[in-house]
Design an enzyme around this catalytic site. Structure first.
Site, short mmCIF file in Angstrom:
data_model
loop_
_atom_site.label_atom_id
_atom_site.label_comp_id
_atom_site.label_asym_id
_atom_site.label_seq_id
_atom_site.Cartn_x
_atom_site.Cartn_y
_atom_site.Cartn_z
N GLU A 107 0.81 -1.29 0.01
CA GLU A 107 -0.03 -0.05 -0.12
C GLU A 107 0.89 1.15 -0.11
OE1 GLU A 107 -2.09 -1.32 3.44
OE2 GLU A 107 -1.18 0.15 4.87
N CYS B 204 3.56 8.46 1.21
CA CYS B 204 4.00 7.48 2.17
C CYS B 204 4.31 6.03 1.50
CB CYS B 204 3.05 7.39 3.53
SG CYS B 204 3.47 6.19 4.62
N CYS C 30 6.56 -7.39 6.87
CA CYS C 30 7.71 -6.97 7.25
C CYS C 30 8.10 -8.00 8.32
CB CYS C 30 7.44 -5.65 7.96
SG CYS C 30 8.99 -4.86 8.92
N CYS D 146 6.70 -5.85 15.12
CA CYS D 146 6.33 -4.76 16.10
C CYS D 146 4.76 -5.10 16.49
CB CYS D 146 6.34 -3.51 15.79
SG CYS D 146 7.96 -3.27 15.28
N CYS E 272 1.74 -3.23 15.11
CA CYS E 272 1.93 -2.82 13.56
C CYS E 272 1.28 -3.96 12.85
CB CYS E 272 3.34 -2.43 13.17
SG CYS E 272 3.34 -2.36 11.31
N CYS F 170 -0.32 1.92 9.60
CA CYS F 170 0.69 1.33 8.85
C CYS F 170 0.14 -0.16 8.61
CB CYS F 170 2.05 1.17 9.68
SG CYS F 170 3.42 0.34 9.03
N1 SAH Z 1 9.50 -0.09 9.37
C1 SAH Z 1 9.84 1.37 9.55
C2 SAH Z 1 9.03 2.04 8.71
C3 SAH Z 1 7.75 1.75 8.48
S1 SAH Z 1 6.54 1.87 9.95
C4 SAH Z 1 9.58 1.71 10.93
O1 SAH Z 1 9.09 1.07 11.92
O2 SAH Z 1 9.91 3.04 11.24
C5 SAH Z 1 6.09 3.60 10.11
C6 SAH Z 1 5.47 4.06 11.44
O3 SAH Z 1 4.23 3.64 11.79
C7 SAH Z 1 6.71 3.55 12.36
O4 SAH Z 1 6.79 4.57 13.36
C8 SAH Z 1 5.60 2.49 13.51
O5 SAH Z 1 5.78 2.13 14.44
C9 SAH Z 1 4.19 3.42 12.92
N2 SAH Z 1 3.10 2.70 13.23
C10 SAH Z 1 2.87 1.10 13.08
N3 SAH Z 1 1.46 0.58 13.42
C11 SAH Z 1 1.14 1.84 13.79
C12 SAH Z 1 0.07 2.00 14.56
N4 SAH Z 1 -0.87 0.82 14.84
N5 SAH Z 1 -0.29 3.11 15.23
C13 SAH Z 1 0.55 3.96 14.95
N6 SAH Z 1 1.68 4.10 14.44
C14 SAH Z 1 2.20 2.96 13.94
FE1 SF4 Z 2 7.91 -3.58 10.37
FE2 SF4 Z 2 5.76 -2.21 11.12
FE3 SF4 Z 2 8.01 -2.69 13.03
FE4 SF4 Z 2 8.11 -0.75 10.87
S1 SF4 Z 2 6.62 -0.83 12.80
S2 SF4 Z 2 9.41 -2.53 11.62
S3 SF4 Z 2 6.85 -1.86 9.46
S4 SF4 Z 2 6.54 -4.26 11.97
#
Ligand code: SAH
Ligand code: SF4
Length: 358
Positions: free
Chosen positions: A88, A101, A108, A112, A115, A329
């Site tokens: 996306e 974005c 991934c 996390c 996420c 994300c």
């Molecule tokens: N993998 C990279 C870039 C993609 S994620 C990273 O982790 O930085 C981009 C941002 O979206 C990150 O800061 C991530 O922690 C945030 N993100 C992911 N899931 C989210 C959620 N449910 N609510 C708010 N931010 C979120």
């Molecule tokens: Fe991967 Fe989501 Fe963690 Fe970024 S926040 S490293 S996209 S799992």
């Protein structure tokens, strides 16, 4: 082969190998980056035999599987490649214009806790051409062109180093998207060797670290990459980045109710940030199914920001954009893997419908 991922030198090599003059490379790149057309069949100032040969060699282009437009102007596309992989991209409207974005991977491996991009693990790395394709697809929606890019979509950019670097070079080249490197942000969960490598590339992009916790115990849980490169190593790499590039790193901090939004968390974050981070972006958790903690209250966000400011740390509270269209994300991709979410609209790809403000 994907014409969108080729540098000027590689494009020149390609056209010369096809018996064409070198200036054809400039023509092709102008079609892709000035007019947003990557289909050689539509490059009408090229001789027809060259168009045909290029069309045989190069067949990029993703289909738009879903398109969602938020009430706040956010546009989100779910794109599908010929191999069935989906990812996306999002266009965000800010006062100064549009930001793309961009996803760097389908899925991934980061895992996390909150996420959705990481839910099914890593599917595959995206190519530089597929990253360029996201900007082109968002530009094709009409309105003003995109002037900023953030690598904050699905995936961990520094775990796909070679293709991300290729994309950054194309995004900043005058033959490519022609963006100023300062208008590009690379967001990382903390892949320390990637940070160190990127610092030496001579590309003054903005680096943003997804911190989310100011102590290793909590960060190990929220951002598992921390177990491999703990905070001390990450912070040292960020300070070295600033020394080498002359620009301090920013940090993202997703506030999660009762988990990392308390006064003691803010105090710890302020201590850690001083001298290392130039700026902290706070964002409230976008709730996701399966993650048991709530977003913080409005008051907790304001108090957290106030406490950081009082400690001398520059802070921005980011508006959550696109909440009504699975803005967080990986949410759109995740819901498409499970079938459309309840109430989701499956709009056809109509460029006119996506023009913000009509
Ligand atoms: N993998 C990279 C870039 C993609 S994620 C990273 O982790 O930085 C981009 C941002 O979206 C990150 O800061 C991530 O922690 C945030 N993100 C992911 N899931 C989210 C959620 N449910 N609510 C708010 N931010 C979120
Ligand atoms: Fe991967 Fe989501 Fe963690 Fe970024 S926040 S490293 S996209 S799992």
């Amino acid at each position: 082969m994907d014409l969108r991922g080729l540098s000027r030198e590689e494009m020149t090599e390609l056209v010369v190998s096809l018996g064409e003059p070198a200036y054809r490379a400039r023509q092709i790149m102008a079609w892709i980056y000035r007019r947003g057309i990557a289909d050689p069949g539509r490059m009408t100032d090229l001789p027809v035999p060259l168009r045909d040969r290029l069309a045989l060699l190069a067949c990029p282009c993703e289909a738009v599987l879903q398109r969602r437009q938020s009430a706040d102007g956010t546009l989100k596309l779910l794109l599908a490649c010929p191999d069935g992989v989906a990812f996306e991209c999002v266009r965000l409207r800010y006062g100064y214009g549009y930001t793309a974005c961009v996803s760097s991977q389908a899925g991934c491996a980061g895992g996390c806790a909150f996420c959705r991009s990481g839910e099914g693990g890593l599917e595959r790395n995206l190519t530089a051409g597929e990253m360029v394709g996201q900007v082109l697809a968002l530009n094709a929606a009409g309105g003003r062109p995109i002037t900023r890019v953030v690598l904050m979509g699905g995936g961990e950019p520094l775990a796909n180093y070679a293709e991300v670097l290729r994309f950054l070079r194309l995004a900043t080249s005058s033959d490519g998207l022609g963006l100023s490197p300062r208008r590009i942000t690379v967001s990382t969960s903390g892949v320390v060797p990637g940070i160190r490598r990127l610092a030496g590339e001579g590309l003054p992009v903005t680096l943003s670290v997804s911190l989310h916790a100011a102590d290793d115990r909590l960060r190990d849980r929220l951002v598992p990459v921390n177990r491999r490169w703990p905070l001390a190593e990450l912070l040292a790499a960020c300070r070295d980045w600033a020394r080498l590039t002359g620009r301090r790193v920013s940090a993202e901090y997703v506030l999660i109710g009762g988990v990392n939004d308390r006064p003691e968390d803010a105090a710890r974050l302020a201590r850690l940030a001083r001298g290392t981070f130039g700026h902290i972006n706070l964002i409230a958790l976008n709730p996701v199914p399966g993650f048991p903690h709530p977003p913080p209250s409005r008051e907790a966000v304001a108090a957290f920001a106030r406490q950081l400011r009082r400690s001398g740390v520059p802070v921005t509270v980011r508006r959550p954009l696109g909440r009504d269209i699975d803005g967080a994300c990986g949410q759109l991709r995740a819901s498409s893997r499970q079938g459309p979410a309840a109430g989701a609209t499956n709009q056809p790809p109509d460029p006119e419908a996506a023009r913000p403000g009509g």
